[in-house]
Scaffold this motif. Structure first.
Motif, mmCIF file in Angstrom:
data_model
loop_
_atom_site.group_PDB
_atom_site.id
_atom_site.type_symbol
_atom_site.label_atom_id
_atom_site.label_comp_id
_atom_site.label_asym_id
_atom_site.label_seq_id
_atom_site.Cartn_x
_atom_site.Cartn_y
_atom_site.Cartn_z
ATOM 1 N N ALA A 103 -0.940 -10.156 -9.367
ATOM 2 C CA ALA A 103 -0.315 -8.961 -8.798
ATOM 3 C C ALA A 103 -0.648 -7.766 -9.690
ATOM 4 O O ALA A 103 -0.916 -7.917 -10.881
ATOM 5 C CB ALA A 103 1.194 -9.150 -8.700
ATOM 6 N N LYS A 104 -0.618 -6.585 -9.115
ATOM 7 C CA LYS A 104 -0.961 -5.375 -9.873
ATOM 8 C C LYS A 104 0.259 -4.703 -10.492
ATOM 9 O O LYS A 104 0.119 -3.748 -11.265
ATOM 10 C CB LYS A 104 -1.688 -4.376 -8.958
ATOM 11 C CG LYS A 104 -3.005 -4.885 -8.398
ATOM 12 C CD LYS A 104 -3.979 -5.243 -9.496
ATOM 13 C CE LYS A 104 -5.318 -5.706 -8.924
ATOM 14 N NZ LYS A 104 -6.251 -6.137 -9.991
ATOM 15 N N GLY A 105 1.450 -5.192 -10.114
ATOM 16 C CA GLY A 105 2.632 -4.576 -10.692
ATOM 17 C C GLY A 105 3.899 -5.318 -10.335
ATOM 18 O O GLY A 105 3.909 -6.202 -9.463
ATOM 19 N N PHE A 106 4.957 -4.955 -11.022
ATOM 20 C CA PHE A 106 6.284 -5.526 -10.768
ATOM 21 C C PHE A 106 7.281 -4.378 -10.813
ATOM 22 O O PHE A 106 7.318 -3.619 -11.780
ATOM 23 C CB PHE A 106 6.636 -6.574 -11.817
ATOM 24 C CG PHE A 106 7.943 -7.282 -11.546
ATOM 25 C CD1 PHE A 106 7.953 -8.542 -10.955
ATOM 26 C CD2 PHE A 106 9.164 -6.690 -11.870
ATOM 27 C CE1 PHE A 106 9.155 -9.195 -10.695
ATOM 28 C CE2 PHE A 106 10.367 -7.330 -11.611
ATOM 29 C CZ PHE A 106 10.360 -8.584 -11.020
ATOM 30 N N VAL A 107 8.089 -4.257 -9.748
ATOM 31 C CA VAL A 107 9.015 -3.136 -9.641
ATOM 32 C C VAL A 107 10.399 -3.645 -9.257
ATOM 33 O O VAL A 107 10.538 -4.488 -8.371
ATOM 34 C CB VAL A 107 8.524 -2.119 -8.581
ATOM 35 C CG1 VAL A 107 9.564 -1.037 -8.337
ATOM 36 C CG2 VAL A 107 7.204 -1.499 -9.007
ATOM 37 N N SER A 108 11.422 -3.123 -9.916
ATOM 38 C CA SER A 108 12.797 -3.458 -9.568
ATOM 39 C C SER A 108 13.221 -2.661 -8.334
ATOM 40 O O SER A 108 12.829 -1.501 -8.160
ATOM 41 C CB SER A 108 13.718 -3.122 -10.739
ATOM 42 O OG SER A 108 15.076 -3.272 -10.359
ATOM 43 N N LYS A 109 14.036 -3.262 -7.493
ATOM 44 C CA LYS A 109 14.468 -2.605 -6.260
ATOM 45 C C LYS A 109 15.363 -1.399 -6.495
ATOM 46 O O LYS A 109 15.563 -0.600 -5.580
ATOM 47 C CB LYS A 109 15.190 -3.609 -5.352
ATOM 48 C CG LYS A 109 14.259 -4.451 -4.506
ATOM 49 C CD LYS A 109 15.028 -5.209 -3.441
ATOM 50 C CE LYS A 109 14.070 -5.856 -2.454
ATOM 51 N NZ LYS A 109 14.778 -6.530 -1.347
ATOM 52 N N ASP A 110 15.907 -1.251 -7.679
ATOM 53 C CA ASP A 110 16.780 -0.104 -7.933
ATOM 54 C C ASP A 110 16.009 1.111 -8.453
ATOM 55 O O ASP A 110 16.594 2.091 -8.913
ATOM 56 C CB ASP A 110 17.905 -0.467 -8.899
ATOM 57 C CG ASP A 110 17.386 -0.886 -10.273
ATOM 58 O OD1 ASP A 110 16.153 -0.826 -10.491
ATOM 59 O OD2 ASP A 110 18.210 -1.290 -11.121
ATOM 60 N N GLU A 125 -5.094 3.760 -7.855
ATOM 61 C CA GLU A 125 -6.252 4.246 -8.618
ATOM 62 C C GLU A 125 -6.801 3.198 -9.584
ATOM 63 O O GLU A 125 -7.718 3.471 -10.354
ATOM 64 C CB GLU A 125 -5.863 5.511 -9.385
ATOM 65 C CG GLU A 125 -5.560 6.704 -8.493
ATOM 66 C CD GLU A 125 -6.709 7.053 -7.568
ATOM 67 O OE1 GLU A 125 -7.843 7.189 -8.078
ATOM 68 O OE2 GLU A 125 -6.488 7.166 -6.354
ATOM 69 N N GLY A 126 -6.218 1.983 -9.572
ATOM 70 C CA GLY A 126 -6.779 0.901 -10.369
ATOM 71 C C GLY A 126 -5.965 0.461 -11.570
ATOM 72 O O GLY A 126 -6.363 -0.468 -12.281
ATOM 73 N N ALA A 127 -4.818 1.109 -11.820
ATOM 74 C CA ALA A 127 -3.988 0.728 -12.958
ATOM 75 C C ALA A 127 -3.057 -0.427 -12.574
ATOM 76 O O ALA A 127 -2.989 -0.833 -11.413
ATOM 77 C CB ALA A 127 -3.172 1.929 -13.433
ATOM 78 N N THR A 128 -2.347 -0.946 -13.550
ATOM 79 C CA THR A 128 -1.323 -1.962 -13.296
ATOM 80 C C THR A 128 -0.004 -1.457 -13.878
ATOM 81 O O THR A 128 0.007 -0.570 -14.734
ATOM 82 C CB THR A 128 -1.675 -3.317 -13.939
ATOM 83 O OG1 THR A 128 -1.821 -3.133 -15.361
ATOM 84 C CG2 THR A 128 -2.961 -3.875 -13.351
ATOM 85 N N HIS A 129 1.102 -2.045 -13.407
ATOM 86 C CA HIS A 129 2.409 -1.629 -13.913
ATOM 87 C C HIS A 129 3.301 -2.843 -14.115
ATOM 88 O O HIS A 129 3.756 -3.466 -13.160
ATOM 89 C CB HIS A 129 3.095 -0.671 -12.939
ATOM 90 C CG HIS A 129 4.488 -0.312 -13.372
ATOM 91 N ND1 HIS A 129 4.750 0.638 -14.338
ATOM 92 C CD2 HIS A 129 5.700 -0.816 -12.996
ATOM 93 C CE1 HIS A 129 6.056 0.718 -14.527
ATOM 94 N NE2 HIS A 129 6.663 -0.154 -13.729
ATOM 95 N N PHE A 130 3.543 -3.165 -15.382
ATOM 96 C CA PHE A 130 4.465 -4.241 -15.742
ATOM 97 C C PHE A 130 5.341 -3.739 -16.884
ATOM 98 O O PHE A 130 4.829 -3.353 -17.928
ATOM 99 C CB PHE A 130 3.705 -5.499 -16.179
ATOM 100 C CG PHE A 130 2.951 -6.149 -15.057
ATOM 101 C CD1 PHE A 130 3.591 -7.030 -14.197
ATOM 102 C CD2 PHE A 130 1.611 -5.869 -14.844
ATOM 103 C CE1 PHE A 130 2.903 -7.625 -13.145
ATOM 104 C CE2 PHE A 130 0.918 -6.449 -13.794
ATOM 105 C CZ PHE A 130 1.569 -7.335 -12.945
#
Length: 204
Positions: A103-110, A125-130
């Motif tokens: 996966a490219k990222g993980f986000v909390s629902k809040d 744009e090609g970045a990841t977010h963890f």
């Protein structure tokens, strides 16, 4: 910047509607759609060609698999698809697994809509977010996880040994390793910390 298409996979209609209202105000979003239809999801992806797929971890009764398993399955068929895992449980184990499976990222629902948009643009744009891990905890083995799950149900060492077809000494060894890895001194502390870290489901 070319506006993006976002597809949400979630079993909560109210959340999907709320997110749609929040994101559709942004000019960077060309199209926001959501679906509960897991069985025809591959066809929908092929048809809509979303820039980013948002997938909830807990899909309820929608599927036999959770969002992480679904992500792993989809990436075999759509290896270039950018997927962000969405969850109400912002737990280290979930974040780590999301990263491991591609996966490219993980986000909390809040998360706030503005921050979500920023992450969507970054991933597009090609970045990841963890999120950064505040605490490093050595991974529990599958055997240790099974012992811990049974401890959480109130099972005694003898009962755990019988259910897992192992000796009580092995159960004791597993518990010792669990305490050391989680840096706790009691079963109650171990259960509490295991829930916080995602080894035990908060729904149990």
């Amino acid at each position: 910047m070319i506006p993006m298409k976002v597809l949400l996979v979630d079993d909560h209609a109210l959340f999907a509607k709320s997110l749609s209202i929040a994101l559709c105000d942004f000019p960077e979003i060309e199209q926001f759609s959501s679906t509960k239809d897991i069985h025809n999801l591959e066809e929908l992806i092929a048809e809509e060609l979303p820039d980013i797929l948002l997938i909830d971890i807990n899909l309820g009764r929608l599927a036999d698999e959770d969002g992480l398993m679904l992500t792993q399955h989809l990436l075999k068929h759509f290896p270039k698809q950018k997927i962000i895992i969405l969850s109400g449980y912002n737990l280290p184990v979930y974040r780590k697994e999301a990263k491991r499976i591609g996966a490219k990222g993980f986000v909390s629902k809040d998360i706030e809509p503005d921050e979500l948009l920023r992450i969507l643009l970054m991933v597009k744009e090609g970045a990841t977010h963890f999120p950064r891990e505040e605490v490093f905890v050595e991974d529990l083995t599958e055997g240790e996880k099974k012992v811990l799950e049974l401890v959480a149900t109130g099972a005694k060492r003898k009962e755990i040994a019988e259910q897992l077809f192992i000796s009580e000494r092995t159960v004791s060894n597993h518990l010792q390793h669990i305490f050391e890895k989680l840096q706790v001194t009691s079963a109650l502390e171990a259960i509490t910390k295991a829930i916080q870290l995602g080894y035990l489901s908060p729904l149990n």
